[in-house]
Design an enzyme around this catalytic site. Sequence first.
Site, short mmCIF file in Angstrom:
data_model
loop_
_atom_site.label_atom_id
_atom_site.label_comp_id
_atom_site.label_asym_id
_atom_site.label_seq_id
_atom_site.Cartn_x
_atom_site.Cartn_y
_atom_site.Cartn_z
N TYR A 1 -4.25 -10.81 -1.44
CA TYR A 1 -3.90 -9.42 -1.08
C TYR A 1 -4.87 -8.45 -1.76
CZ TYR A 1 -0.75 -5.28 -1.10
OH TYR A 1 -0.18 -4.02 -0.96
N LYS B 1 -7.64 -5.88 -0.01
CA LYS B 1 -7.49 -4.43 -0.15
C LYS B 1 -8.71 -3.81 -0.82
CE LYS B 1 -3.13 -3.41 1.16
NZ LYS B 1 -2.80 -2.28 2.03
N ASP C 1 9.53 -11.63 -17.82
CA ASP C 1 9.50 -10.17 -17.72
C ASP C 1 8.31 -9.66 -16.91
OD1 ASP C 1 11.67 -8.98 -18.85
OD2 ASP C 1 10.82 -8.88 -20.87
N THR D 1 1.38 3.75 -6.54
CA THR D 1 2.05 2.80 -7.45
C THR D 1 3.25 2.21 -6.69
OG1 THR D 1 3.17 4.73 -8.37
CG2 THR D 1 1.35 3.82 -9.67
N ASN D 2 4.21 1.60 -7.40
CA ASN D 2 5.36 0.98 -6.72
C ASN D 2 6.15 2.02 -5.92
OD1 ASN D 2 5.38 -1.71 -8.31
ND2 ASN D 2 5.34 -0.12 -9.87
N LEU E 1 8.26 1.05 5.28
CA LEU E 1 8.80 1.95 4.25
C LEU E 1 8.03 3.27 4.19
CD1 LEU E 1 10.26 2.60 1.49
CD2 LEU E 1 8.58 1.11 0.39
P1 NDP Z 1 6.25 -2.50 5.09
O1 NDP Z 1 6.24 -3.98 4.85
O2 NDP Z 1 7.50 -1.74 4.92
O3 NDP Z 1 5.67 -2.21 6.55
C1 NDP Z 1 4.54 -2.87 7.03
C2 NDP Z 1 4.13 -2.23 8.31
O4 NDP Z 1 2.93 -2.87 8.77
C3 NDP Z 1 5.16 -2.36 9.43
O5 NDP Z 1 5.17 -1.18 10.20
C4 NDP Z 1 4.62 -3.53 10.24
O6 NDP Z 1 4.98 -3.47 11.60
C5 NDP Z 1 3.12 -3.30 10.10
N1 NDP Z 1 2.35 -4.52 10.33
C6 NDP Z 1 2.35 -5.66 9.58
N2 NDP Z 1 1.53 -6.58 10.13
C7 NDP Z 1 1.00 -6.00 11.23
C8 NDP Z 1 0.09 -6.45 12.23
N3 NDP Z 1 -0.45 -7.67 12.21
N4 NDP Z 1 -0.22 -5.59 13.25
C9 NDP Z 1 0.32 -4.36 13.31
N5 NDP Z 1 1.16 -3.87 12.39
C10 NDP Z 1 1.51 -4.69 11.36
O7 NDP Z 1 5.09 -1.91 4.17
P2 NDP Z 1 5.08 -0.60 3.26
O8 NDP Z 1 5.47 0.57 4.07
O9 NDP Z 1 5.78 -0.91 2.00
O10 NDP Z 1 3.53 -0.51 2.91
C11 NDP Z 1 2.65 0.38 3.57
C12 NDP Z 1 1.31 0.31 2.88
O11 NDP Z 1 1.46 0.67 1.52
C13 NDP Z 1 0.70 -1.10 2.90
O12 NDP Z 1 -0.68 -0.98 3.17
C14 NDP Z 1 0.94 -1.60 1.48
O13 NDP Z 1 -0.05 -2.51 1.10
C15 NDP Z 1 0.86 -0.32 0.68
N6 NDP Z 1 1.59 -0.31 -0.59
C16 NDP Z 1 2.94 -0.57 -0.64
C17 NDP Z 1 3.60 -0.54 -1.86
C18 NDP Z 1 5.07 -0.79 -1.97
O14 NDP Z 1 5.60 -0.76 -3.11
N7 NDP Z 1 5.78 -1.04 -0.88
C19 NDP Z 1 2.89 -0.24 -3.11
C20 NDP Z 1 1.50 0.07 -2.93
C21 NDP Z 1 0.89 0.02 -1.71
P3 NDP Z 1 6.40 -4.10 12.13
O15 NDP Z 1 7.48 -3.21 11.60
O16 NDP Z 1 6.29 -4.05 13.59
O17 NDP Z 1 6.46 -5.48 11.55
#
Ligand code: NDP
Length: 323
Positions: A145, A149, A279, A173-174, A13
């Site tokens: 998690y 982090k 909730d 945030t989200n 994302l």
């Molecule tokens: P997604 O789940 O959309 O994407 C995760 C990404 O990490 C993908 O590109 C995936 O690759 C890659 N990935 C997962 N495991 C591995 C691995 N073992 N080796 C290499 N690559 C890996 O995550 P988001 O974009 O939502 O999140 C991005 C960051 O933001 C994260 O660190 C998350 O903790 C943080 N975050 C997210 C929030 C949210 O609301 N979504 C809120 C706050 C923080 P592939 O596509 O190949 O599987």
Amino acid sequence: MSTVILVTGGTGLVGKAIEYVIKTEPENSRFGKKPDETWVFASSKEGDLRNPEQTRKLFEKYKPTHVIHLAALVGGLFKNMKYKLTFLRDNILINDNILHTSHLTPSTTKLISCLSTCVFPDKVTYPLDETKIHSGPPHESNFGYAHAKRMVDVQNHAYKEEFGCNFTSAIPTNVFGPNDNFDLEDSHVIPGLIHKCYLAKKNNTPFVVSGTGKPLRQFIFSYDLAKLFIWMLREYDDVEPVILSAGENEEVSIKEVADAIVKAVGFQGAYSFDTTRADGQFRKPASNEKLLGLIGGFEFTPFDQALDTTVKWFIESYDNART
Ligand code: NDP
């Protein structure tokens, strides 16, 4: 000197949003691509970052000067509760490999990792701010998690003190936007409700939202978050994390979220709240005072507009979206 920016988790994302902003903002503008920059958006197919050797090979291949580290095992509440050890261990391994390889790679001068407001203590005074990350245990539902982090912040400080590394972290945030995970069981609230409402319209069934709709949440549109990461990359050089979020006054209730989804999807059937369902916390506001003090003006996309963009993307990409 050319700049090579490696974005781990580049297919998720947030990674896709950075790619979008870099491609669509005018070249050489504050958030657009600079002529000397090469951006690499890595997926897990390029290397499993839980593995030190595969991580080393990825760095050897691209020789990044900068790293935006987004890759993580990410999941909703249910998955976090069920797989606590996996969330702890996978994320510790991924983060440790990225931090250590960034330290060992001569070309790499800067690393920004990604935390989350879920890492904050369960019992804490609100609003959340950057000084409160370690001031109490996280909520037990996601302690794997959260602890993994939190350790990134600890490691960033240790790498800076022992080796002078320019490592830091962002705390969004989200997040919501195109390319999110829209799975009905295991997604965050916005993509989950969009998918549910889309199916309700398609199948002519009621749209039922879990809970009272009253809790308040702070969301950030992925394209806005992408710009803030690009700002950090170019203009922020301190080990202390920065909360990346719209303001506390921008909190939205789950009912407002659902209303906006109903409008954006064009759903006209029966729409209700299942008040027998939990909730969760009423609100958990985070302060963006530090960010605004540093960035000197930033225009967040209005919530309804961001939601509209996300819904349109989901409908157009339904066959390829993560559902
Ligand atoms: P997604 O789940 O959309 O994407 C995760 C990404 O990490 C993908 O590109 C995936 O690759 C890659 N990935 C997962 N495991 C591995 C691995 N073992 N080796 C290499 N690559 C890996 O995550 P988001 O974009 O939502 O999140 C991005 C960051 O933001 C994260 O660190 C998350 O903790 C943080 N975050 C997210 C929030 C949210 O609301 N979504 C809120 C706050 C923080 P592939 O596509 O190949 O599987």
